[in-house]
Each structure stands twice: as C-alpha cells, then as structure tokens.
Design a protein around this motif. Structure first.
Motif, PDB file in Angstrom:
ATOM      1  N   HIS A   1       2.765  -5.494   0.024  1.00 23.55           N
ATOM      2  CA  HIS A   1       3.816  -5.552   1.054  1.00 23.55           C
ATOM      3  C   HIS A   1       3.211  -5.684   2.446  1.00 23.55           C
ATOM      4  N   LEU A   2       2.085  -5.013   2.680  1.00 29.05           N
ATOM      5  CA  LEU A   2       1.437  -5.139   3.981  1.00 29.05           C
ATOM      6  C   LEU A   2       0.875  -6.539   4.193  1.00 29.05           C
ATOM      7  N   LEU A   3       0.343  -7.124   3.134  1.00 34.98           N
ATOM      8  CA  LEU A   3      -0.272  -8.446   3.261  1.00 34.98           C
ATOM      9  C   LEU A   3       0.749  -9.573   3.298  1.00 34.98           C
ATOM     10  N   LEU A   4       1.820  -9.439   2.500  1.00 34.94           N
ATOM     11  CA  LEU A   4       2.751 -10.551   2.327  1.00 34.94           C
ATOM     12  C   LEU A   4       4.111 -10.317   2.964  1.00 34.94           C
ATOM     13  N   GLY A   5       4.431  -9.076   3.271  1.00 30.53           N
ATOM     14  CA  GLY A   5       5.744  -8.776   3.810  1.00 30.53           C
ATOM     15  C   GLY A   5       5.839  -9.074   5.298  1.00 30.53           C
ATOM     16  N   PRO A   6       7.045  -8.998   5.850  1.00 27.59           N
ATOM     17  CA  PRO A   6       7.227  -9.231   7.287  1.00 27.59           C
ATOM     18  C   PRO A   6       6.643  -8.085   8.101  1.00 27.59           C
ATOM     19  N   ASP A   7       6.148  -8.404   9.278  1.00 24.71           N
ATOM     20  CA  ASP A   7       5.609  -7.381  10.166  1.00 24.71           C
ATOM     21  C   ASP A   7       6.757  -6.743  10.932  1.00 24.71           C
ATOM     22  N   ASP A   8       7.661  -6.139  10.172  1.00 24.52           N
ATOM     23  CA  ASP A   8       8.866  -5.546  10.739  1.00 24.52           C
ATOM     24  C   ASP A   8       9.253  -4.361   9.870  1.00 24.52           C
ATOM     25  N   PRO A   9       9.070  -3.122  10.358  1.00 23.98           N
ATOM     26  CA  PRO A   9       9.374  -1.955   9.523  1.00 23.98           C
ATOM     27  C   PRO A   9      10.836  -1.837   9.137  1.00 23.98           C
ATOM     28  N   ALA A  10      11.711  -2.622   9.769  1.00 23.46           N
ATOM     29  CA  ALA A  10      13.110  -2.606   9.370  1.00 23.46           C
ATOM     30  C   ALA A  10      13.329  -3.339   8.049  1.00 23.46           C
ATOM     31  N   HIS A  11      12.366  -4.191   7.658  1.00 23.05           N
ATOM     32  CA  HIS A  11      12.509  -4.969   6.432  1.00 23.05           C
ATOM     33  C   HIS A  11      11.297  -4.857   5.509  1.00 23.05           C
ATOM     34  N   ASP A  12      10.294  -4.122   5.914  1.00 29.24           N
ATOM     35  CA  ASP A  12       9.098  -3.949   5.090  1.00 29.24           C
ATOM     36  C   ASP A  12       9.005  -2.477   4.691  1.00 29.24           C
ATOM     37  N   PRO A  13       8.994  -2.163   3.393  1.00 28.27           N
ATOM     38  CA  PRO A  13       8.961  -0.756   2.978  1.00 28.27           C
ATOM     39  C   PRO A  13       7.595  -0.095   3.117  1.00 28.27           C
ATOM     40  N   ALA A  14       6.537  -0.861   3.417  1.00 25.04           N
ATOM     41  CA  ALA A  14       5.195  -0.286   3.441  1.00 25.04           C
ATOM     42  C   ALA A  14       5.041   0.847   4.451  1.00 25.04           C
ATOM     43  N   PRO A  15       5.500   0.688   5.716  1.00 23.77           N
ATOM     44  CA  PRO A  15       5.360   1.828   6.645  1.00 23.77           C
ATOM     45  C   PRO A  15       6.084   3.072   6.165  1.00 23.77           C
ATOM     46  N   GLY A  16       7.281   2.900   5.616  1.00 25.91           N
ATOM     47  CA  GLY A  16       8.003   4.053   5.086  1.00 25.91           C
ATOM     48  C   GLY A  16       7.301   4.665   3.895  1.00 25.91           C
ATOM     49  N   ALA A  17       6.657   3.823   3.072  1.00 25.35           N
ATOM     50  CA  ALA A  17       5.923   4.347   1.926  1.00 25.35           C
ATOM     51  C   ALA A  17       4.751   5.204   2.375  1.00 25.35           C
TER      52      ALA A  17
END
Length: 463
Positions: free
Chosen positions: A113-129
C-alpha cells in the motif's frame, strides 16, 4: 500526559494530540499521527477529579501500609495451569509458523500500500495500519494474549528465512530452527536499543513534518528493518528479545496480562500483579518506560498555546524545537523517577539496584495514559482503516464510542487507576526489599512521585 476528548466531537473527528481542535474528515493525517480529537472544556469538575485522585492514592497507601506487611506477589512462580491440550496447540510448530506467516503477510500488505497506493491518508490505509492498528492495537492485544509481537514480528521471520537461505544449516537436532548462535550481547546493553527505537517512533509520530506521507513511512520502515536485520545477523535472534522497540513495548504491556508463562514453561492464568512483579530488571528498563510516559506527556502539552507560539517563533525551526521539547519531556519524567529512587535509598538504606527495583510500578501508569490517550482513536479510526484496506472506504465516518462525559470519565479513571496499581506494585516490592520498620517510610518518595505524575496528567487533561 494525555490528550483530552472534546465535549463536542464531530463524526470522524480525529485529533492532533495536542491541536485542541475537532478535525474534519478531510484532515486525516493529523488524526492518524497524533491521537484523538480534543478540546479543552471537559464536562468534568477539576476539583472532583483532583480530589478523587488524591483520595484514591492516599487511601490505597494507608490501607496497604496497615494491612499489607509481607510480599504477596510471586512473579513467574505463580498461576493456574491451563489444560495441556491448549498448551500443546499454542506451542505447536504449525501454530507458530502460521502466526509468523500472518505477521509477514500483513507487513507486506502495508508495504505494498505504501509503494502502490495514493500518497493520501484519506484513501491509503497504510498510515492508519501503522499508527492505529499496529501502535495502538498492540496495547489490547498484548494485555489479552501476552507478548504477541514476538511471534508476529516480520523482522524475526525475515531473519530466520535469510539464515536458512544464506548460511550453513546447523545439523544439531537440539536446534531445529537452524539458528546460528551469533555473538553474545553485552549485558550492559539491556533494553537501551528498545528505548532508543521507541523514542524514534514517537518522534516520527509527534515531531516529523509529514508523518503520514508514504515517503516518510517508507524511509522509516527501511531504516528500521535494515538496522535490525544487520544487528540480528551479528548477534543472532536474541537481538530482538530486548533490542526491538515494539517487542519490548508489547512485552512490557503483557506483564499485566492474565495469560502468562510460569517459570517451568507452563501456560497459566495468573493475577496480573504476579506477571508485573516478574518484570526483568535489565539496563534500559527505566528509559523504556520513561519514553512511553514522556512522549505521552509531550503529546498532551504540545497543544498549549504558549508551546505552539514557541514552535512558530523559534529560530531553530519547528522540527528541532519540537525534538528538544519531546526529549525534555522524557528527561523530566526520568529525572523525577531517579530522584525518587535516590530518596528511597536515603530513607530506607542502601539497596543493590533501587533505580530498577521499582521501575515495574511505572508500567500500569504508562498503560493508564495509553488507554486515556488512544481509546477513542482505536475504536473510531481503527474500523475506518480496516474498511479502506478492504476496499470499502465509502463507509460512513466513524462516530465517537462515548459521549463527552463518558469519555472524560474514562480518561480520569484510567489515569487514576494506573497510579493506584503502581502504588500497589511498589508497596509489595518495598516490603520485600526493606525491613518492616522502613518499608512504609521508604515508600513516601514513591507516593510523592505518583502524586506528581497524577497532577501532571490531570492538569494536561483538564487544561
């Protein structure tokens, strides 16, 4: 030492551990990186909060002094053994392999998710994880199940896989995992690397300019993983036992779990005080607990208008000034404890290691602050993070689990209860170490320390 909950939290509000505002859903970075939504006008009377806290501490201290004259906690020698079949299932190689695989799979999912997801914590679950499910979720997981991160830690699993791939296998049947012994760890090292790692993580959470960005998280993950894998290659898998910040964090909290291991290896149900009493007195233990307390103290203080003004006007810049503030909070907490230990030695007489002898009594205090600070974050942002990971991020914004009065009461109760449990743990250790005539008097510095921490924590809560 905690961020208070506001009286008018809005749905989906997260908090900036100290920004003192109710955030809108469009600003999730602050919510994920710094705790729960907050305002200062808590629906609870400061007089009753302080009066109740002082009454609880003094009554518990007096009752213990009058009624508790011998040590009752037996550490790892206590507990009711669980059924043998349950222990065989828990210790089975298949169970442990499955848990290691689960930890590695979850870590890879976050990395993808960090590599391929958007750099937007509103749509990327990685920061919340990272900031919610992992950092906060380890608290209830460790309390209920014990030191779970020791089995889930993906770095341990990678270390084992790398050993099997690049080193000669050990044919000794007593070493079925083929783990090379590595060089012995210096005894004086203790938990100091774990304390440093926890400080680095809290710096990332509370000080870094953009803690939820993919670049920041990828850099932090890469640096942490590389350092630990290289050091584990030198010292062997035992490196993770004390030096991995999150294993030490999980293991400390697990000392208060009703599920534990007896000294004979049996899986048992126990009084959590017995597990707390068995906390190893290693170098760096005080530093590890003080990082947890001090970082939470800074998080609560960082919303003070005077401190915000200092950050905005400091010639050093925001990040260096905030770093000094975080470090000062940790040093202050540690200094107060060291002064207390010195006063205890002065009052009760010499003891081989009074600095670490009572460090275990700080663990329930740290737990109380963690509950008060992060409960709302876990139960609101946790489900939202899971929804995003499952591709259902159009779920409704999470609502606060409790009303403002209930959440304020929970925070005060968590803080006060943590201190009372600390008084109980310190008293039992004191009557074991010192003569009866000095055991109670020797606790007066500890009581003063508990009162000081309570005043600080409630002041930040009720500010």
């Amino acid at each position: 030492m905690l961020t208070p909950a506001g009286p008018v939290p809005s749905p989906g509000a997260g908090g900036d551990a100290g920004q003192g505002v109710v955030l809108h859903p469009a600003d999730p970075l602050t919510a994920l990186a710094h705790g729960i939504g907050s305002q200062h006008d808590l629906p609870i009377s400061p007089f009753y909060a302080f009066a109740g806290a002082f009454a609880a501490l003094f009554v518990s201290f007096l009752a213990l002094g009058l009624l508790w004259s011998t040590s009752r906690f037996r550490g790892d020698h206590s507990g009711r053994a669980l059924p043998a079949a349950l222990q065989r299932a828990a210790d089975a190689p298949a169970t442990r392999t499955a848990l290691r695989g689960l930890g590695l799979a979850l870590a890879l999912a976050v990395l993808l998710h960090l590599l391929l997801g958007p750099d937007d914590p509103a749509h990327d679950p990685a920061p919340g994880a990272v900031y919610v499910l992992f950092w906060v979720g380890l608290v209830p997981a460790s309390l209920l199940l014990g030191p779970v991160w020791r089995l889930l830690n993906p770095l341990r699993t990678l270390h084992r896989l790398l050993n099997r791939a690049f080193r000669h296998r050990n044919p000794d049947p007593r070493n079925p995992d083929h783990r090379p012994p590595g060089r012995p760890l210096p005894a004086r090292l203790g938990q100091w690397p774990a304390a440093a790692g926890l400080f680095a993580f809290t710096w990332l959470e509370l000080v870094a300019p953009d803690p939820a960005s993919t670049t920041t998280l990828l850099t932090a993950v890469a640096a942490y993983a590389t350092a630990h894998l290289l050091l584990a290659a030198r010292f062997g898998e035992r490196w993770f036992d004390d030096a991995d910040a999150f294993e030490a964090y999980s293991a400390l909290l697990a000392r208060l779990s009703p599920l534990g291991r007896r000294s004979d290896g049996r899986l048992v149900l126990r009084n959590p005080f017995h597990g707390l009493d068995a906390t190893p007195e290693r170098p760096g233990l005080v530093a590890t607990v003080c990082v947890l307390l001090g970082s939470t103290a800074y998080d609560g203080f960082s919303d003070n208008p005077s401190w915000i003004n200092v950050l905005q006007t400091s010639p050093l810049g925001r990040a260096p000034t905030a770093t000094l503030g975080l470090l000062a909070s940790v040093v202050l907490v540690a200094t107060l404890y060291c002064l207390c230990a010195a006063a205890t030695r002065l009052v009760s007489g010499p003891h081989p290691g009074p600095l670490t002898a009572f460090a275990h009594s700080l663990v329930p205090i740290a737990l109380g602050y963690l509950i008060a600070h992060y409960f709302s974050l876990l139960v609101t942002e946790g489900p939202r993070t899971v929804s995003m990971a499952l591709g259902t991020d159009n779920a409704p914004e999470p609502a606060p689990p409790l009303g403002p009065g209930g959440l304020a009461a929970l925070q005060v109760i968590a803080v006060v209860t943590g201190h009372v449990l600390g008084v109980v743990a310190a008293h039992d250790r004191s009557v074991r170490l010192f003569p009866p005539a000095k055991a109670v008097v020797g606790q007066l510095p500890l009581l003063a320390l508990m009162i000081t921490y309570t005043i600080g924590g409630l002041s930040l809560l009720l500010n």
